[in-house]
Enzyme design. Structure first.
Site, short mmCIF file in Angstrom:
data_model
loop_
_atom_site.label_atom_id
_atom_site.label_comp_id
_atom_site.label_asym_id
_atom_site.label_seq_id
_atom_site.Cartn_x
_atom_site.Cartn_y
_atom_site.Cartn_z
N HIS A 150 20.62 3.17 -0.26
CA HIS A 150 19.59 2.41 0.44
C HIS A 150 18.88 3.35 1.41
O HIS A 150 19.51 4.15 2.07
CB HIS A 150 20.22 1.24 1.22
CG HIS A 150 19.19 0.44 1.95
ND1 HIS A 150 18.46 -0.54 1.34
CD2 HIS A 150 18.75 0.51 3.23
CE1 HIS A 150 17.61 -1.06 2.22
NE2 HIS A 150 17.77 -0.43 3.38
N ASP B 112 19.23 -13.90 6.19
CA ASP B 112 18.58 -12.68 6.69
C ASP B 112 17.07 -12.79 6.51
O ASP B 112 16.30 -12.40 7.39
CB ASP B 112 19.12 -11.44 5.94
CG ASP B 112 18.30 -10.20 6.27
OD1 ASP B 112 18.28 -9.82 7.45
OD2 ASP B 112 17.66 -9.64 5.37
N ARG C 16 12.35 -12.52 13.59
CA ARG C 16 12.43 -11.28 14.38
C ARG C 16 11.08 -10.59 14.45
O ARG C 16 10.69 -10.03 15.46
CB ARG C 16 13.47 -10.32 13.76
CG ARG C 16 14.90 -10.74 14.01
CD ARG C 16 15.86 -9.96 13.16
NE ARG C 16 15.77 -8.53 13.36
CZ ARG C 16 16.12 -7.60 12.45
NH1 ARG C 16 16.61 -7.98 11.28
NH2 ARG C 16 16.02 -6.33 12.72
N SER D 263 21.39 -6.68 8.84
CA SER D 263 20.39 -7.11 7.86
C SER D 263 20.45 -6.22 6.61
O SER D 263 20.53 -6.72 5.48
CB SER D 263 19.00 -7.02 8.52
OG SER D 263 17.98 -7.07 7.59
N LYS E 256 22.45 -7.13 2.55
CA LYS E 256 21.81 -7.09 1.23
C LYS E 256 22.58 -6.17 0.29
O LYS E 256 22.72 -6.46 -0.90
CB LYS E 256 20.35 -6.65 1.38
CG LYS E 256 19.51 -7.78 1.98
CD LYS E 256 18.08 -7.40 2.21
CE LYS E 256 17.88 -6.55 3.41
NZ LYS E 256 16.98 -6.99 4.43
N1 URA Z 1 15.16 -3.30 6.86
C1 URA Z 1 15.88 -4.44 6.71
O1 URA Z 1 16.20 -4.82 5.59
N2 URA Z 1 16.24 -5.13 7.81
C2 URA Z 1 15.90 -4.73 9.05
O2 URA Z 1 16.27 -5.40 10.00
C3 URA Z 1 15.15 -3.56 9.20
C4 URA Z 1 14.80 -2.84 8.08
#
Ligand code: URA
Length: 433
Positions: free
Chosen positions: A82, A161, A168, A183, A187
């Site tokens: 990621h 999220d 946010r 967050s 994922k």
């Molecule tokens: N990328 C994400 O998936 N979440 C965040 O909070 C910031 C960047």
């Protein structure tokens, strides 16, 4: 339990239990807790932080709010990667075939681009016919047979999220390290990988502007991974300028092809090989990072890596002929040369501004609903530390729009030219294990 008491507790910096965190997350996802209470809660986390255990519990609440991808039918250690997001970041396109070519299964879920950053799924869609939606069976069968598959993120992955991220965005609570860490990791964990390599970007074009912040984020994500039973390594990489020379979609595919042919830019070749090497070590293909790095380099030189990308395109329905004829990828009507206003060394390239310029040319989305022009983008002709003469071409804008003046001016002002050669930073700052 009452939301107001949990907010009050966090406001005073007290440690929350997993039940309290879950109550807030699930309550908000199910519309039982209103935006104003979740906003206050997020702001309390922003100021008071969260410890390791709270951050892991928050991650788990996000994961449990939706589906989990079950990869148990895939043999071997499933390794994911990621990136925290950058400009010109085509590393996934390079590492998927590279890691798969040594037999490590890569079951990749990727996102689309928004704002100044691009997304791997959009880039792949610039290849005619490339399918980014596969059934679960196709996805698993492809990984078992070819060791690789890539799909867009499923709709019901970590819905908590998704909902909280939107809040946010409008409550100035994006840049909180525990919130970013949970967050991202939620994922990855919901996507089902056994091991994860994180590319944490630091610099002008990244979320994290300082090395200390990037280290803190990397450490938190590695701790979450470990506490939830996933082997995790973070590589902190430089994003003080765009990665490689190409920013866009079709042109980034062309550049990934060059890297896999051994003709890539030094920065992205090194970063891709480093990330792929750690993925291979976590996957159990090599004992050491050094032996993985050397073998992957040999695989590129032997031509096996580019053949594997061709195979990925073919098995997902894309036109594999673009590997040998990349000029057949979407091409724009205009190719506008941006000329240097003076001679000197390129001392800085503002990656975020270049990303925004590419978006304005059609390569990205301002809003989720915008359509992408795969042919649009920017090719840099010089990178930091290189010398340029007045009137020499510094970048080329590719676009189908007739009005590109704003992007032209933006690109020109995003690139600084000075008399002295700038001090160059390493491409890779640190490895956090
Ligand atoms: N990328 C994400 O998936 N979440 C965040 O909070 C910031 C960047």
């Amino acid at each position: 339990m009452r939301a107001v008491d949990i907010i009050e507790k966090k406001k005073h910096g007290e440690i929350l239990t997993s039940e309290e965190i879950n109550y807030m997350v699930i309550g908000y996802t199910e519309d039982k807790i209103p935006d104003y209470q979740m906003s206050a809660f997020l702001m309390a986390i922003y100021f008071m932080g969260m410890n390791k255990e709270e951050t892991s519990n928050l991650t788990l609440s996000f994961v449990n709010s939706g589906d989990r991808v079950d990869l148990s039918m895939i043999e071997g250690v499933k390794v994911d990667k990621h990136s925290t997001g950058g400009v010109g970041d085509k590393i996934s396109l390079i590492v998927i075939p590279l890691v798969a070519s040594v037999g490590i299964p890569v079951a990749k879920m990727s996102g689309r681009g928004l704002g100044h950053t691009g997304g791997t799924i959009d880039k792949l869609e610039s290849i005619e016919g490339f399918k980014v939606e596969l059934s679960e069976k196709e996805f698993i069968d492809n990984v078992n047979k070819y060791k690789m598959a890539i799909v867009g993120q499923s709709a019901n992955l970590t819905p908590a999220d998704k909902k909280i991220y939107s809040l946010r965005d409008v409550t100035s609570t994006v840049d909180s390290i525990p919130l970013i860490a949970s967050s991202i990791m939620s994922k990855k964990i919901a996507s089902g990988a056994d091991a994860i390599v994180l590319d944490v970007k630091v610099g002008s074009g990244a979320f994290m502007k300082s090395l200390d912040q990037a280290k803190d984020l990397a450490r938190k994500m590695v701790d979450i991974g470990k506490s939830l039973g996933r082997d995790t390594i973070a590589v902190i990489t430089n994003m003080d300028q765009p990665l490689g020379y190409e920013i866009g979609n079709a042109n980034e595919i062309k550049e990934a092809i060059r890297v896999l042919r051994g003709q890539g830019a030094e920065d992205e070749t090194k970063i891709a090989l480093t990330i792929a090497s750690y993925m291979c070590v976590l996957g159990g293909a090599f004992e050491s990072f050094d032996s993985a790095y050397k073998s992957l380099k040999d695989i590129i030189e032997s031509g096996k890596a580019i053949e594997k990308l061709k195979e990925l395109i073919e098995i997902q329905g894309g036109d594999k002929r673009i590997i040998d004829n990349p000029e057949n990828l979407p091409n724009a009507n205009h190719h506008v040369e941006v000329k240097a206003l003076r001679s000197g060394y390129i001392s800085f390239i503002d990656a975020e501004e270049i990303g925004i310029s590419a978006m304005l040319l059609g390569a990205g989305r301002r809003t989720k609903e915008d359509k992408i022009d795969y042919a649009a983008g920017i090719s840099l002709k010089k990178k930091m530390g290189e010398y340029i003469k007045v009137d020499e071409t510094i970048a080329i804008l590719h676009t189908n729009l007739d009005d590109y003046q704003v992007s032209y001016d933006k690109v020109l002002s995003a690139i600084n030219i000075t008399d002295d050669r700038p001090e160059m930073k390493d491409y890779i700052h640190e490895i956090i294990k």
